[in-house]
Design an enzyme around this catalytic site. Structure first.
Site, mmCIF file in Angstrom:
data_model
loop_
_atom_site.group_PDB
_atom_site.id
_atom_site.type_symbol
_atom_site.label_atom_id
_atom_site.label_comp_id
_atom_site.label_asym_id
_atom_site.label_seq_id
_atom_site.Cartn_x
_atom_site.Cartn_y
_atom_site.Cartn_z
ATOM 1 N N ASP A 42 0.824 -1.202 0.000
ATOM 2 C CA ASP A 42 0.000 0.000 0.000
ATOM 3 C C ASP A 42 0.867 1.264 0.000
ATOM 4 O O ASP A 42 1.855 1.337 0.740
ATOM 5 C CB ASP A 42 -0.870 -0.034 1.264
ATOM 6 N N GLU A 63 14.160 -15.592 0.311
ATOM 7 C CA GLU A 63 14.492 -16.719 1.197
ATOM 8 C C GLU A 63 13.512 -17.865 0.988
ATOM 9 O O GLU A 63 13.738 -18.982 1.416
ATOM 10 C CB GLU A 63 14.387 -16.294 2.673
HETATM 11 C C1 GLC Z 1 -4.153 3.083 -0.734
HETATM 12 C C2 GLC Z 1 -5.379 2.217 -0.663
HETATM 13 C C3 GLC Z 1 -6.532 3.048 -0.201
HETATM 14 C C4 GLC Z 1 -6.214 3.595 1.177
HETATM 15 C C5 GLC Z 1 -4.899 4.351 1.177
HETATM 16 C C6 GLC Z 1 -4.403 4.585 2.580
HETATM 17 O O1 GLC Z 1 -4.245 4.051 -1.703
HETATM 18 O O2 GLC Z 1 -5.603 1.604 -1.902
HETATM 19 O O3 GLC Z 1 -7.730 2.332 -0.176
HETATM 20 O O4 GLC Z 1 -7.242 4.445 1.585
HETATM 21 O O5 GLC Z 1 -3.883 3.625 0.530
HETATM 22 O O6 GLC Z 1 -4.000 3.389 3.181
#
Ligand code: GLC
Length: 560
Positions: free
Chosen positions: A217, A266
């Site tokens: 993310d 790993e």
């Molecule tokens: C990313 C995710 C989104 C989230 C953001 C903060 O963009 O796809 O859904 O709100 O990160 O974590």
């Protein structure tokens, strides 16, 4: 007809058998909205397991699960309170293991979401930081600063959060903490070795449980240069995104991924990772390199309009970039953050609009309260089917979002009181938010919450969802579900070498390419039919294709 050799990636620079992920079809599950096994209105892990046969029949190679970890749901689960557990409302670690076993038994790989930029404010570390007070080691795991002004009552900087509103929040003892996203999502301090060590532990925890890969993310936001004095918002906005920006896409973030890559390697087979990095195209290869995460999302198709020239440019550019990175390209039309593509392609232009960034256009249209009647549902879906079949014919990985195989539209009219997305609340409704693509799936045309669960759905399903239900589409040869099933099955024959050759069509609204197995993919973005040469049509998004590609349709042709 002339052939132009164009961008290509070369699977040959990997081993004899290319790694599974290079051309995988990966299906994104938003767990709280997929299937609810215990009737509490929230989808859960056992719900996913109960649909393992559906996923196998769909023909995907892997699932990616959005976060299912304990969370107070300030941002749909992207506010993680514990990275190494399952939200009790969604199940247990045993349920997770059962799900992995059920999917693996069907040949489906499992990718989980890692959210390293921020934790939830309910995470034990943040609670400890609040209790421990200023100057403590616990606060060093986050980004705490004293405020400005005589009594520190002003934030350390006037920065705004990605979700709108201020990016600094004051705590009881007067200090402030930084959050790129919602207030409940404090950013971690990636200069802190304890933070780095803990994420390595998390990656091992899930890898040891049999997880095949990770979606990272906001991979481009972890490291920061917060040397004093902090720049103002205006100063920040004026800085280039060239690896030196204090907050975004810094070169030093790759030290983290180099360490993670060693951990992934790993394992046998090495764990895979894909970066969610909203960065300039030229910087994507930094994340996608084999010595880094190994793959990165390319969101260009998702941002393109349904337009032949735009699609061709996006494909050519991204195949070139993929080649430069040593990775395969990725393709995305929809995910849990954007207006569904069937709806984007069915929206009229907004008054006074010039040029359109398709994804932004979708949100802008919804924000403007565009009436449902203005949406061309049929046309939007027709174009979406054509775009999806185009995407599935491309070399590289296809990332699909739950519900797109049903041709679902965005749910535009969720009452304010039932919305959940923090962007809606933080902008006082000016941004409509992302709830409209997160409405629980319709499995049956009848029954409680359309087969999602026994008792209601956490976001309201509109009446028109029934006609898109899985059981309404199964065995209907012309349904979107059967189209995806067929395309995904045939796709395995297409995905030999990661190459394509463009065939010039003499039309600026038709794209035609050939894959190394001799199959051709033709998409007509216009309305005039396009005549086909020799070959057998093995897939068509229109009912009436024979010898030609009708308007707004894609066909796959077997020529050998
Ligand atoms: C990313 C995710 C989104 C989230 C953001 C903060 O963009 O796809 O859904 O709100 O990160 O974590």
């Amino acid at each position: 007809m002339t052939l132009t050799a164009d961008a290509r990636t070369d699977a040959a620079h990997s081993t004899a058998v290319p790694p599974w992920w290079r051309q995988a079809a990966v299906y994104q599950i938003y767990p709280r909205s997929f299937a609810d096994s215990n009737g509490d209105g929230l989808g859960d892990i056992r719900g996913v397991t109960s649909r393992a046969d559906y996923l196998a029949e769909l023909g995907i190679d892997a699932v990616w699960l959005s976060p299912f970890y304990p969370s107070e749901l300030a941002d749909g689960g992207y506010d993680v309170a514990d990275y190494r557990d399952v939200d009790p409302r969604l199940g247990t670690l045993d349920d997770f293991d059962d799900m992995v076993a059920a999917l693996h038994a069907r040949g489906i790989r499992v990718v989980v979401d890692i959210v390293p930029n921020h934790t939830s404010d309910q995470h034990a570390w943040f609670q400890e930081a609040l209790a421990a007070g200023r100057g403590s080691a616990a606060r060093e795991r986050y980004i705490f600063r004293d405020g400005k002004g005589p009594d520190g009552a002003e934030p350390p900087a006037d920065w705004v959060s990605v979700f709108g509103g201020p990016a600094w929040e004051r705590v009881a003892d007067g200090q402030w903490y930084f959050h790129n996203f919602a207030t409940e999502q404090p950013d971690l301090n990636w200069d802190n070795p304890e933070v780095r060590a803990d994420f390595v532990r998390t990656l091992r925890f899930w890898s040891d449980r049999g997880v095949d890969g990770f979606r990272i993310d906001v991979a481009h936001m972890l490291t920061k240069d917060l040397a004093e004095p902090l720049p103002s918002r205006a100063e920040l906005d004026a800085l280039p995104f060239d690896g030196t920006h204090p907050l975004i896409d810094r070169d030093d973030v790759h030290e983290i991924y180099a360490e993670w890559r060693k951990v992934f390697n790993e394992y046998d087979p090495p764990r895979t990772a894909v970066a969610e990095a909203w960065v300039a195209p030229s910087r994507i290869p930094l994340y996608a390199r084999p010595e880094s995460l190994g793959q990165a999302f390319n969101f260009d198709l998702l941002q393109a309009d349904f337009d032949a020239a735009e699609f061709r440019r996006v494909v050519s550019d991204n195949l070139t970039l993929a080649e430069a990175s040593g990775s395969s390209s990725t393709w995305v039309l929809s995910n849990h953050d954007v207006v569904r593509h069937a709806t984007r392609y069915g929206l009229p232009p907004l008054p006074g609009e010039r040029g359109r960034d398709a994804e932004k256009h979708g949100s802008a249209w919804l924000r403007a309260g565009g009436p449902e009647s203005a949406l061309d549902r049929e046309g939007g879906l027709r174009r979406a089917r054509a775009a999806s079949a185009f995407l599935l014919g491309l070399p590289g990985s296809a990332y699909l979002y739950q519900g797109e195989e049903l041709g679902l539209h965005e749910v535009a009219d969720i009452p304010a009181g039932e919305r959940q997305d923090p962007t809606f609340f933080r902008t006082e409704g000016e941004e409509i938010g992302r709830d409209g693509c997160r409405v629980p799936l319709p499995w049956t045309a009848e029954g409680s919450s359309l087969g999602f669960g026994a008792d209601g759905a956490h976001l309201p399903q509109p009446a028109w969802f029934a006609q898109y239900a899985v059981d309404a589409q199964e065995d209907d040869a012309h349904s979107t579900l059967e189209l995806y099933r067929r395309a995904l099955k045939l796709r395995h024959e297409l995905q030999t070498e990661e190459k394509l050759e463009w065939i010039e069509t003499g039309r600026d609204d038709v794209l035609h390419f050939r894959r190394p197995n001799g199959w051709e993919v033709v998409t007509n973005f216009g309305v005039e039919p396009y005549a086909l040469g020799a070959g057998e049509i093995v897939l068509s998004t229109a009912e009436d294709a024979s010898g030609e590609v009708p308007g707004e349709a894609t066909v796959w042709v077997r020529t050998a």
